[in-house]
Design a protein around this motif. Structure first.
Motif, mmCIF file in Angstrom:
data_model
loop_
_atom_site.group_PDB
_atom_site.id
_atom_site.type_symbol
_atom_site.label_atom_id
_atom_site.label_comp_id
_atom_site.label_asym_id
_atom_site.label_seq_id
_atom_site.Cartn_x
_atom_site.Cartn_y
_atom_site.Cartn_z
ATOM 1 N N ALA A 109 0.905 -1.105 -0.024
ATOM 2 C CA ALA A 109 -0.144 0.243 -0.034
ATOM 3 C C ALA A 109 0.929 1.256 -0.010
ATOM 4 O O ALA A 109 0.581 2.087 -0.838
ATOM 5 N N LEU A 110 2.035 1.213 0.745
ATOM 6 C CA LEU A 110 3.061 2.193 0.912
ATOM 7 C C LEU A 110 3.423 2.598 -0.508
ATOM 8 O O LEU A 110 3.800 3.768 -1.054
ATOM 9 N N LEU A 111 3.924 1.455 -1.373
ATOM 10 C CA LEU A 111 4.429 1.852 -2.712
ATOM 11 C C LEU A 111 3.554 2.219 -3.714
ATOM 12 O O LEU A 111 3.872 3.068 -4.723
ATOM 13 N N VAL A 112 1.980 1.925 -3.458
ATOM 14 C CA VAL A 112 1.135 2.533 -4.606
ATOM 15 C C VAL A 112 0.429 3.620 -4.379
ATOM 16 O O VAL A 112 -0.611 4.091 -5.019
ATOM 17 N N ILE A 113 0.904 4.345 -3.201
ATOM 18 C CA ILE A 113 0.097 5.679 -2.854
ATOM 19 C C ILE A 113 0.544 6.584 -4.030
ATOM 20 O O ILE A 113 1.616 6.877 -4.267
ATOM 21 N N PRO A 114 -0.659 7.242 -4.724
ATOM 22 C CA PRO A 114 -0.390 8.280 -5.843
ATOM 23 C C PRO A 114 0.461 9.319 -5.481
ATOM 24 O O PRO A 114 0.524 9.723 -4.198
#
Length: 402
Positions: A33-38
């Motif tokens: 989730a941290l990697l895909v935060i816009p």
């Protein structure tokens, strides 16, 4: 509730393992989730919050022995975890339905695992309510309004299903253990019956036969009557010792340990009471099934008792080893020894001394080979060789039918 209390919970080991796996999944989901935060929504606060949630999950993986009891005792801690998670979902992801949503679903599985269905239903209801709060400003559709919240109920169901399987397995394990205990108790009763038949009953029969003949000897040969009375007294003492041995075996905790561990304790206790120097060499890890262990210990005790009563030995060497598919027990003393032949054995039996005979009978039940090597003035060596590949079952069966 302490971690010791946790060990008494049904299927606690399986529950703990599953809890750790689920928390590890939460760590991975938080990282994803941290990697895909816009990029346009990534802020220092969102990164710190998601990282903190991930570290909390990892801390639960590492410290599960303390955390799981806390969670079971205080479900409010799970509610706090849920509130923090939905604050992240609302403010860091703007009510998004990406990987962090799966993080919250993992919580549903966890509560089902820990609290069964009633507790899981209550907490899943709280999750659904908070989910609706998180998507309040988002566009509604069947997927967002019905489909996504249903994942919480599915997760709770999965957790409770895991718990039911674990509890069922625990119940089966308990039933199996109870059956094994009952079987062991039956085997122990049968073994004690054999002990009484092979030792105590024979000695008592000898006493009865000698006592029956005693009045005749009193009339015909007072000197022989005196000798017979002495022999009866000695045999009664032997019977008393055998009865004490049987009673002590019922309380013998050493026999519940592996043979290599029990041997030094048993021999050490005998050496202290007999005042004889004993050297014990026991190869680590050597053991036998419990019924065979009983027979081996009984042979050892009988051999040591013979040393104490008849050998006048100053030292005894006891060794236990394994190799080539055999377990070997050797008892060696430096006593006065005896001539080992059929005539001597008959004389010992006639006098009520069934020790050596009893050792041979026990060895036959084991399917083992027992040898007694001795010469007058040269000490005695008793060697017991037990096959760990099963011995000779036919011989065991034949002896047990006698």
């Amino acid at each position: 509730m302490s971690s010791d209390r946790l060990s008494g919970l049904p299927a606690s080991a399986r529950i703990a393992s599953t809890f750790r796996i689920l928390m590890q999944v939460r760590v991975l989901v938080a990282a994803l989730a941290l990697l895909v935060i816009p990029q346009n929504e990534r802020t220092d606060a969102s990164v710190y919050i998601v990282t903190g949630i991930g570290f909390w999950s990892w801390f639960a993986v590492v410290g599960w022995k303390h955390i799981v009891p806390w969670l079971i005792k205080a479900p409010l801690l799970v509610a706090v975890d849920i509130l923090i998670s939905y604050a992240v979902l609302e403010f860091a992801f703007s009510g998004g339905f990406g990987p962090f949503f799966l993080f919250t679903v993992m919580t549903s599985v966890l509560v089902g695992l820990l609290y069964h269905w009633p507790g899981a239903l209550l907490i899943c209801s709280l999750q659904i309510m908070l989910y609706y709060v998180a998507i309040l400003d988002s566009e509604s559709s069947f997927r967002t309004f019905i489909g996504m919240p249903a994942f919480y109920l599915v997760g709770g169901f999965v957790g409770t299903a895991f718990r039911k399987v674990f509890d069922d397995h625990a119940a089966l394990d308990l039933a199996r253990r109870n059956a094994e205990i009952a079987a062991a108790a039956a085997e122990e009763r049968a073994r004690l019956a054999r002990e009484m038949h092979d030792s105590l009953a024979k000695t008592l029969r000898g006493i009865a036969m000698s006592a029956t003949a005693l009045p005749t000897w009193v009339i015909n040969s007072p000197e022989r009557a005196k000798e017979e009375a002495t022999q009866i007294a000695m045999a009664a003492e032997i019977a008393s010792r055998e009865a004490r041995d049987l009673i002590s075996e019922l309380r013998e905790e050493a026999l519940q340990r592996p043979l290599a561990e029990a041997l030094p304790a048993l021999v050490g206790a005998w050496a202290e009471s007999a005042g004889v120097v004993v050297t014990v060499t026991a190869e680590s890890g050597v053991d036998l099934p419990l019924p065979d262990r009983h027979e081996v210990v009984a042979i050892l005790k009988e051999a040591l008792e013979n040393v104490k009563r008849h050998a006048d030995a100053l030292s005894v060497d006891v060794s236990l080893s394994a190799g080539a598919g055999n377990v070997v027990l050797t008892i060696r003393d430096d006593g006065k020894g005896l001539a080992v032949n059929a005539e001597v054995m008959s004389e010992l039996a006639a006098a009520g001394h069934y020790g050596v005979i009893g050792m041979h009978e026990r060895a036959a039940r084991l399917g083992a080979a027992l040898t007694v090597t001795s010469e007058p003035g040269q000490g005695t060596v008793i060697s017991l060789i037990i096959s760990t590949s099963g011995g000779t079952p036919e011989l065991r069966e034949a002896v047990e039918t006698i």
